[in-house]
Write a protein that holds these residues in place. Structure first.
Motif, PDB file in Angstrom:
ATOM      1  N   GLY A   1       0.771  -1.240   0.000  1.00  0.00           N
ATOM      2  CA  GLY A   1       0.000   0.000   0.000  1.00  0.00           C
ATOM      3  C   GLY A   1       0.798   1.283   0.000  1.00  0.00           C
ATOM      4  O   GLY A   1       0.217   2.356   0.214  1.00  0.00           O
ATOM      5  N   ALA A   2       2.109   1.246  -0.256  1.00  0.00           N
ATOM      6  CA  ALA A   2       2.877   2.487  -0.352  1.00  0.00           C
ATOM      7  C   ALA A   2       2.403   3.264  -1.567  1.00  0.00           C
ATOM      8  O   ALA A   2       2.120   2.694  -2.624  1.00  0.00           O
ATOM      9  CB  ALA A   2       4.369   2.195  -0.457  1.00  0.00           C
ATOM     10  N   VAL A   3       2.294   4.577  -1.413  1.00  0.00           N
ATOM     11  CA  VAL A   3       1.765   5.452  -2.457  1.00  0.00           C
ATOM     12  C   VAL A   3       2.825   6.471  -2.857  1.00  0.00           C
ATOM     13  O   VAL A   3       3.438   7.110  -2.002  1.00  0.00           O
ATOM     14  CB  VAL A   3       0.501   6.191  -1.951  1.00  0.00           C
ATOM     15  CG1 VAL A   3       0.080   7.306  -2.899  1.00  0.00           C
ATOM     16  CG2 VAL A   3      -0.633   5.207  -1.741  1.00  0.00           C
ATOM     17  N   LEU A   4       3.030   6.606  -4.156  1.00  0.00           N
ATOM     18  CA  LEU A   4       3.913   7.627  -4.714  1.00  0.00           C
ATOM     19  C   LEU A   4       3.065   8.826  -5.088  1.00  0.00           C
ATOM     20  O   LEU A   4       2.003   8.675  -5.699  1.00  0.00           O
ATOM     21  CB  LEU A   4       4.642   7.094  -5.947  1.00  0.00           C
ATOM     22  CG  LEU A   4       5.555   8.071  -6.693  1.00  0.00           C
ATOM     23  CD1 LEU A   4       6.770   8.433  -5.831  1.00  0.00           C
ATOM     24  CD2 LEU A   4       6.006   7.464  -8.008  1.00  0.00           C
ATOM     25  N   THR A   5       3.509  10.020  -4.715  1.00  0.00           N
ATOM     26  CA  THR A   5       2.803  11.254  -5.057  1.00  0.00           C
ATOM     27  C   THR A   5       3.835  12.361  -5.241  1.00  0.00           C
ATOM     28  O   THR A   5       5.035  12.100  -5.234  1.00  0.00           O
ATOM     29  CB  THR A   5       1.751  11.613  -3.985  1.00  0.00           C
ATOM     30  OG1 THR A   5       0.930  12.691  -4.466  1.00  0.00           O
ATOM     31  CG2 THR A   5       2.388  11.982  -2.653  1.00  0.00           C
ATOM     32  N   THR A   6       3.379  13.586  -5.353  1.00  0.00           N
ATOM     33  CA  THR A   6       4.313  14.711  -5.471  1.00  0.00           C
ATOM     34  C   THR A   6       4.735  15.177  -4.082  1.00  0.00           C
ATOM     35  O   THR A   6       3.962  15.092  -3.124  1.00  0.00           O
ATOM     36  CB  THR A   6       3.682  15.902  -6.214  1.00  0.00           C
ATOM     37  OG1 THR A   6       2.609  16.429  -5.436  1.00  0.00           O
ATOM     38  CG2 THR A   6       3.192  15.508  -7.588  1.00  0.00           C
TER      39      THR A   6
END
Length: 180
Positions: free
Chosen positions: A8-13
């Protein structure tokens, strides 16, 4: 943002989480694992275990200019419960000043699309949309691996129908919210 690991790790800005007292992803509490201002990205981890419906598969091959691309984002904030797909073309494989870790897209993106995955026609992630030119997957993969979030290399090939790509995006793209 979008899921980059099966946990569930999320990449974002990095901009999306700068100065936040609390961060949620689709309403669930997340912690900031790291932010890299130079790369313009951040990774968030869930406080409770998650099992995403889909996880990004990163394209390891260099995409060709003028190929079709799509971005999954949330340009309308809370008005829609699913990501909106924006279709366009990969204009160039470098930034305006020759940056090799950036690409330029020919599409109409809105502010809420930032942090969303940039897909090639096979449904593989080729980058993340930033407010500046998007960061390419070939530059993201080493950074994610170094921080303990090794991305999955794609096994996809061929073109995916737009409705199938939208279904994939619904399982992978998430809305990141910053609370003060």
């Amino acid at each position: 943002g979008f899921y980059v690991t099966a946990k569930g790790a999320v990449l974002t800005t990095a901009d999306a989480v700068q100065g936040c007292g609390r961060v949620t992803v689709d309403g669930a509490a997340f912690d900031l694992a790291f932010a890299d201002a130079a790369a313009g990205v951040a990774v968030l981890t869930p406080r409770v275990a998650l099992a995403p419906m889909a996880v990004a598969e990163f394209q390891t091959l260099t995409p060709r200019p003028e190929t079709e691309v799509a971005v999954a984002g949330y340009p309308y904030a809370d008005a829609l419960s699913a990501p909106v797909m924006t279709f366009g073309r990969l204009a160039a494989l470098n930034g305006l000043q020759g940056e090799t870790d950036q690409a330029r897209l020919r599409l109409t993106a809105m502010a809420g699309d930032a942090g969303g995955p940039v897909f090639d026609s096979s449904g593989s992630v080729i980058g993340v949309l930033l407010a500046a030119p998007p960061r390419q997957a070939t530059a993201l993969a080493p950074l994610l691996s170094e921080k303990g979030f090794a991305p999955v290399a794609t096994t996809r090939s061929g073109a995916m129908a737009a409705e199938d790509l939208a279904q994939l995006a619904r399982g992978m793209a998430v809305q990141v919210s910053c609370w003060n």
